[in-house]
Scaffold this motif. Structure first.
Motif, PDB file in Angstrom:
ATOM      1  N   VAL A 171      63.344  -1.922  52.218  1.00  0.00           N
ATOM      2  CA  VAL A 171      64.492  -1.780  51.317  1.00  0.00           C
ATOM      3  C   VAL A 171      65.303  -3.070  51.407  1.00  0.00           C
ATOM      4  CG1 VAL A 171      66.540  -0.460  50.707  1.00  0.00           C
ATOM      5  CG2 VAL A 171      64.552   0.707  51.712  1.00  0.00           C
ATOM      6  N   ARG A 172      65.438  -3.730  50.276  1.00  0.00           N
ATOM      7  CA  ARG A 172      66.223  -4.986  50.223  1.00  0.00           C
ATOM      8  C   ARG A 172      67.397  -4.777  49.273  1.00  0.00           C
ATOM      9  NH1 ARG A 172      62.846 -10.006  48.588  1.00  0.00           N
ATOM     10  NH2 ARG A 172      62.771  -8.901  46.581  1.00  0.00           N
ATOM     11  N   MET A 173      68.607  -4.950  49.802  1.00  0.00           N
ATOM     12  CA  MET A 173      69.811  -4.709  49.012  1.00  0.00           C
ATOM     13  C   MET A 173      70.536  -6.026  48.748  1.00  0.00           C
ATOM     14  SD  MET A 173      71.149  -1.213  50.794  1.00  0.00           S
ATOM     15  CE  MET A 173      69.946   0.052  51.299  1.00  0.00           C
ATOM     16  N   PRO A 174      70.747  -6.370  47.476  1.00  0.00           N
ATOM     17  CA  PRO A 174      71.459  -7.606  47.150  1.00  0.00           C
ATOM     18  C   PRO A 174      72.886  -7.586  47.702  1.00  0.00           C
ATOM     19  CG  PRO A 174      70.367  -6.688  45.212  1.00  0.00           C
ATOM     20  CD  PRO A 174      70.303  -5.644  46.285  1.00  0.00           C
ATOM     21  N   GLU A 175      73.472  -8.757  47.827  1.00  0.00           N
ATOM     22  CA  GLU A 175      74.820  -8.885  48.391  1.00  0.00           C
ATOM     23  C   GLU A 175      75.841  -8.080  47.605  1.00  0.00           C
ATOM     24  OE1 GLU A 175      78.046 -10.112  50.741  1.00  0.00           O
ATOM     25  OE2 GLU A 175      75.878 -10.248  51.117  1.00  0.00           O
ATOM     26  N   ASN A 176      75.760  -8.144  46.256  1.00  0.00           N
ATOM     27  CA  ASN A 176      76.765  -7.428  45.465  1.00  0.00           C
ATOM     28  C   ASN A 176      76.564  -5.915  45.506  1.00  0.00           C
ATOM     29  OD1 ASN A 176      74.448  -7.315  43.916  1.00  0.00           O
ATOM     30  ND2 ASN A 176      75.491  -7.696  41.965  1.00  0.00           N
ATOM     31  N   PHE A 177      75.411  -5.456  45.959  1.00  0.00           N
ATOM     32  CA  PHE A 177      75.191  -4.022  46.146  1.00  0.00           C
ATOM     33  C   PHE A 177      75.806  -3.567  47.460  1.00  0.00           C
ATOM     34  CE2 PHE A 177      72.708  -0.241  47.263  1.00  0.00           C
ATOM     35  CZ  PHE A 177      72.717   0.456  46.064  1.00  0.00           C
ATOM     36  N   GLU A 178      75.716  -4.414  48.469  1.00  0.00           N
ATOM     37  CA  GLU A 178      76.278  -4.104  49.776  1.00  0.00           C
ATOM     38  C   GLU A 178      77.808  -4.103  49.744  1.00  0.00           C
ATOM     39  OE1 GLU A 178      75.235  -3.701  53.019  1.00  0.00           O
ATOM     40  OE2 GLU A 178      73.162  -4.376  53.182  1.00  0.00           O
ATOM     41  N   HIS A 179      78.392  -4.924  48.887  1.00  0.00           N
ATOM     42  CA  HIS A 179      79.856  -5.068  48.868  1.00  0.00           C
ATOM     43  C   HIS A 179      80.341  -5.071  47.412  1.00  0.00           C
ATOM     44  CE1 HIS A 179      79.537  -6.048  53.136  1.00  0.00           C
ATOM     45  NE2 HIS A 179      78.618  -6.932  52.815  1.00  0.00           N
ATOM     46  N   TYR A 180      80.127  -3.964  46.733  1.00  0.00           N
ATOM     47  CA  TYR A 180      80.444  -3.895  45.298  1.00  0.00           C
ATOM     48  C   TYR A 180      81.920  -3.536  45.096  1.00  0.00           C
ATOM     49  CZ  TYR A 180      79.853  -2.894  40.328  1.00  0.00           C
ATOM     50  OH  TYR A 180      79.953  -2.902  38.960  1.00  0.00           O
ATOM     51  N   VAL A 181      82.610  -4.339  44.286  1.00  0.00           N
ATOM     52  CA  VAL A 181      84.012  -4.074  43.948  1.00  0.00           C
ATOM     53  C   VAL A 181      84.153  -4.101  42.433  1.00  0.00           C
ATOM     54  CG1 VAL A 181      86.411  -4.827  44.173  1.00  0.00           C
ATOM     55  CG2 VAL A 181      84.838  -5.117  46.100  1.00  0.00           C
ATOM     56  N   HIS A 182      84.732  -3.045  41.889  1.00  0.00           N
ATOM     57  CA  HIS A 182      84.998  -2.993  40.447  1.00  0.00           C
ATOM     58  C   HIS A 182      86.504  -3.089  40.239  1.00  0.00           C
ATOM     59  CE1 HIS A 182      84.558  -1.824  36.212  1.00  0.00           C
ATOM     60  NE2 HIS A 182      85.621  -1.064  36.406  1.00  0.00           N
ATOM     61  N   GLU A 183      86.923  -4.053  39.418  1.00  0.00           N
ATOM     62  CA  GLU A 183      88.337  -4.224  39.112  1.00  0.00           C
ATOM     63  C   GLU A 183      88.529  -4.105  37.605  1.00  0.00           C
ATOM     64  OE1 GLU A 183      89.261  -8.005  40.841  1.00  0.00           O
ATOM     65  OE2 GLU A 183      89.752  -7.112  42.790  1.00  0.00           O
ATOM     66  N   GLU A 184      89.562  -3.373  37.234  1.00  0.00           N
ATOM     67  CA  GLU A 184      89.800  -3.148  35.807  1.00  0.00           C
ATOM     68  C   GLU A 184      91.283  -2.908  35.557  1.00  0.00           C
ATOM     69  OE1 GLU A 184      88.370   0.019  32.324  1.00  0.00           O
ATOM     70  OE2 GLU A 184      87.123  -0.319  34.104  1.00  0.00           O
ATOM     71  N   GLU A 185      91.787  -3.538  34.518  1.00  0.00           N
ATOM     72  CA  GLU A 185      93.183  -3.335  34.105  1.00  0.00           C
ATOM     73  C   GLU A 185      93.187  -2.551  32.800  1.00  0.00           C
ATOM     74  OE1 GLU A 185      97.269  -5.845  33.097  1.00  0.00           O
ATOM     75  OE2 GLU A 185      95.501  -6.871  33.907  1.00  0.00           O
ATOM     76  N   ILE A 186      93.777  -1.376  32.832  1.00  0.00           N
ATOM     77  CA  ILE A 186      93.843  -0.529  31.649  1.00  0.00           C
ATOM     78  C   ILE A 186      95.176  -0.766  30.966  1.00  0.00           C
ATOM     79  CG2 ILE A 186      93.778   1.847  30.793  1.00  0.00           C
ATOM     80  CD1 ILE A 186      92.130   2.563  33.249  1.00  0.00           C
ATOM     81  N   TYR A 187      95.135  -1.161  29.728  1.00  0.00           N
ATOM     82  CA  TYR A 187      96.351  -1.546  29.002  1.00  0.00           C
ATOM     83  C   TYR A 187      97.369  -0.414  28.999  1.00  0.00           C
ATOM     84  CZ  TYR A 187      99.401  -3.216  25.284  1.00  0.00           C
ATOM     85  OH  TYR A 187     100.486  -3.617  24.569  1.00  0.00           O
ATOM     86  N   GLY A 188      98.574  -0.725  29.448  1.00  0.00           N
ATOM     87  CA  GLY A 188      99.645   0.252  29.475  1.00  0.00           C
ATOM     88  C   GLY A 188      99.557   1.241  30.619  1.00  0.00           C
ATOM     89  N   GLN A 189      98.532   1.070  31.474  1.00  0.00           N
ATOM     90  CA  GLN A 189      98.371   1.969  32.608  1.00  0.00           C
ATOM     91  C   GLN A 189      98.224   1.158  33.898  1.00  0.00           C
ATOM     92  OE1 GLN A 189      95.484   5.155  32.008  1.00  0.00           O
ATOM     93  NE2 GLN A 189      95.543   4.814  29.800  1.00  0.00           N
ATOM     94  N   LYS A 190      97.516   1.725  34.859  1.00  0.00           N
ATOM     95  CA  LYS A 190      97.355   1.067  36.146  1.00  0.00           C
ATOM     96  C   LYS A 190      96.280  -0.008  36.100  1.00  0.00           C
ATOM     97  CE  LYS A 190      98.631   5.047  39.049  1.00  0.00           C
ATOM     98  NZ  LYS A 190      98.189   5.941  40.144  1.00  0.00           N
ATOM     99  N   SER A 191      96.409  -0.947  37.029  1.00  0.00           N
ATOM    100  CA  SER A 191      95.316  -1.848  37.338  1.00  0.00           C
ATOM    101  C   SER A 191      94.583  -1.248  38.528  1.00  0.00           C
ATOM    102  CB  SER A 191      95.844  -3.246  37.686  1.00  0.00           C
ATOM    103  OG  SER A 191      96.507  -3.809  36.580  1.00  0.00           O
ATOM    104  N   TRP A 192      93.265  -1.129  38.399  1.00  0.00           N
ATOM    105  CA  TRP A 192      92.496  -0.441  39.428  1.00  0.00           C
ATOM    106  C   TRP A 192      91.559  -1.407  40.151  1.00  0.00           C
ATOM    107  CZ3 TRP A 192      93.181   4.496  40.985  1.00  0.00           C
ATOM    108  CH2 TRP A 192      93.892   5.351  40.137  1.00  0.00           C
ATOM    109  N   SER A 193      91.412  -1.192  41.442  1.00  0.00           N
ATOM    110  CA  SER A 193      90.410  -1.882  42.244  1.00  0.00           C
ATOM    111  C   SER A 193      89.652  -0.827  43.032  1.00  0.00           C
ATOM    112  CB  SER A 193      91.070  -2.888  43.202  1.00  0.00           C
ATOM    113  OG  SER A 193      90.098  -3.466  44.062  1.00  0.00           O
ATOM    114  N   ILE A 194      88.361  -0.695  42.736  1.00  0.00           N
ATOM    115  CA  ILE A 194      87.527   0.309  43.400  1.00  0.00           C
ATOM    116  C   ILE A 194      86.526  -0.426  44.280  1.00  0.00           C
ATOM    117  CG2 ILE A 194      85.946   2.245  43.091  1.00  0.00           C
ATOM    118  CD1 ILE A 194      87.647   1.673  40.050  1.00  0.00           C
ATOM    119  N   ASP A 195      86.717  -0.344  45.576  1.00  0.00           N
ATOM    120  CA  ASP A 195      85.885  -1.045  46.542  1.00  0.00           C
ATOM    121  C   ASP A 195      84.861  -0.061  47.106  1.00  0.00           C
ATOM    122  OD1 ASP A 195      84.739  -2.537  48.512  1.00  0.00           O
ATOM    123  OD2 ASP A 195      86.595  -3.015  49.581  1.00  0.00           O
ATOM    124  N   LEU A 196      83.627  -0.201  46.644  1.00  0.00           N
ATOM    125  CA  LEU A 196      82.574   0.694  47.121  1.00  0.00           C
ATOM    126  C   LEU A 196      82.069   0.298  48.507  1.00  0.00           C
ATOM    127  CD1 LEU A 196      80.482   1.222  43.866  1.00  0.00           C
ATOM    128  CD2 LEU A 196      82.354   2.591  44.744  1.00  0.00           C
TER     129      LEU A 196
END
Length: 230
Positions: A46-71
């Motif tokens: 099993v070989r896991m790429p770097e971005n799979f091992e440390h995946y972070v999703h960041e998103e700014e929703i207009y008029g709402q919160k800015s989210w950072s989801i660190d998997l």
């Protein structure tokens, strides 16, 4: 002067409110119960790429919160647990490991194609929803890709009993478990990985052996046509 003070105070209040509108979610490694299935008798890497091992999703929703989801390592930990249930033996490869030198029948490389989520405000519900699209690539011992499987997963969690961050975290966990359940049911049917069982004991192709010898600085002797190596 009074107007300036009021403006200044109002600006401080607004900046404080905006600063509190950020959402940070850190994922712990989810677990799955041991499934009732027959293990596939083979050894897989099993070989896991770097971005799979440390995946972070960041998103700014207009008029709402800015989210950072660190998997974080949650995906890696889940897949290691999942494959340990599915196969007789697994070997987790590091970034410097060469799968061609490993005694494995097949190599699995998971990755994330996309991570999306919706908030209660966007869906006009009281729930967060998460969609994750994984991609599972399977290679034979010679490095040839034999399967490229997109796995779509979905999770939904109500906010009625959970805060926003906890509800989003729970929705992500449910999506990851949804992917695990799908792979348990369909992995071999889709990828046909069991057909590679025992491949580690088979001789590699002469071309690949010559390439490896050349890279190691060795000269591969030419064998005349029809000649025997015995």
């Amino acid at each position: 002067m009074h107007f300036s003070k009021r403006t200044f105070v109002f600006g401080l209040i607004c900046s404080g409110l905006l600063a509190g509108c950020g959402g940070n979610v850190r994922m712990a490694a989810p677990t799955i119960p041991e499934p009732l299935l027959e293990q596939i008798s083979m050894s897989v890497g099993v070989r896991m790429p770097e971005n799979f091992e440390h995946y972070v999703h960041e998103e700014e929703i207009y008029g709402q919160k800015s989210w950072s989801i660190d998997l974080g390592r949650s995906n890696a930990a889940l897949f290691e647990q999942l494959f340990a249930f599915m196969f007789a033996n697994i070997v987790v490869l590091g970034p410097e490991d060469d799968p061609m030198l490993m005694p494995i029948d097949a190599l699995i490389e998971p990755s994330i194609d996309a991570f999306e989520f919706s908030t209660p405000e966007e869906s006009n519900t009281d729930a967060f929803a998460v969609w994750i699209r994984y991609r599972i690539k399977v290679y034979d011992p010679d490095g040839k890709m034999v399967s490229n499987w997109p796995v779509a997963a979905y999770g939904k969690s109500q906010t009625t009993t959970l805060g926003d961050s906890d509800a989003l975290r729970n929705a992500a966990i449910l999506a990851m478990r949804d992917a695990a359940a799908l792979m348990i049911m369909k992995f071999d049917n889709v990828t046909r990985i069991s057909s590679l069982a025992g491949a580690a004991s088979q001789p590699r192709s002469p071309l690949l052996r010559r390439q490896q010898s050349t890279e190691a600085g060795e000269q591969a002797p030419a064998t005349p046509e029809g000649a025997s190596n015995e």
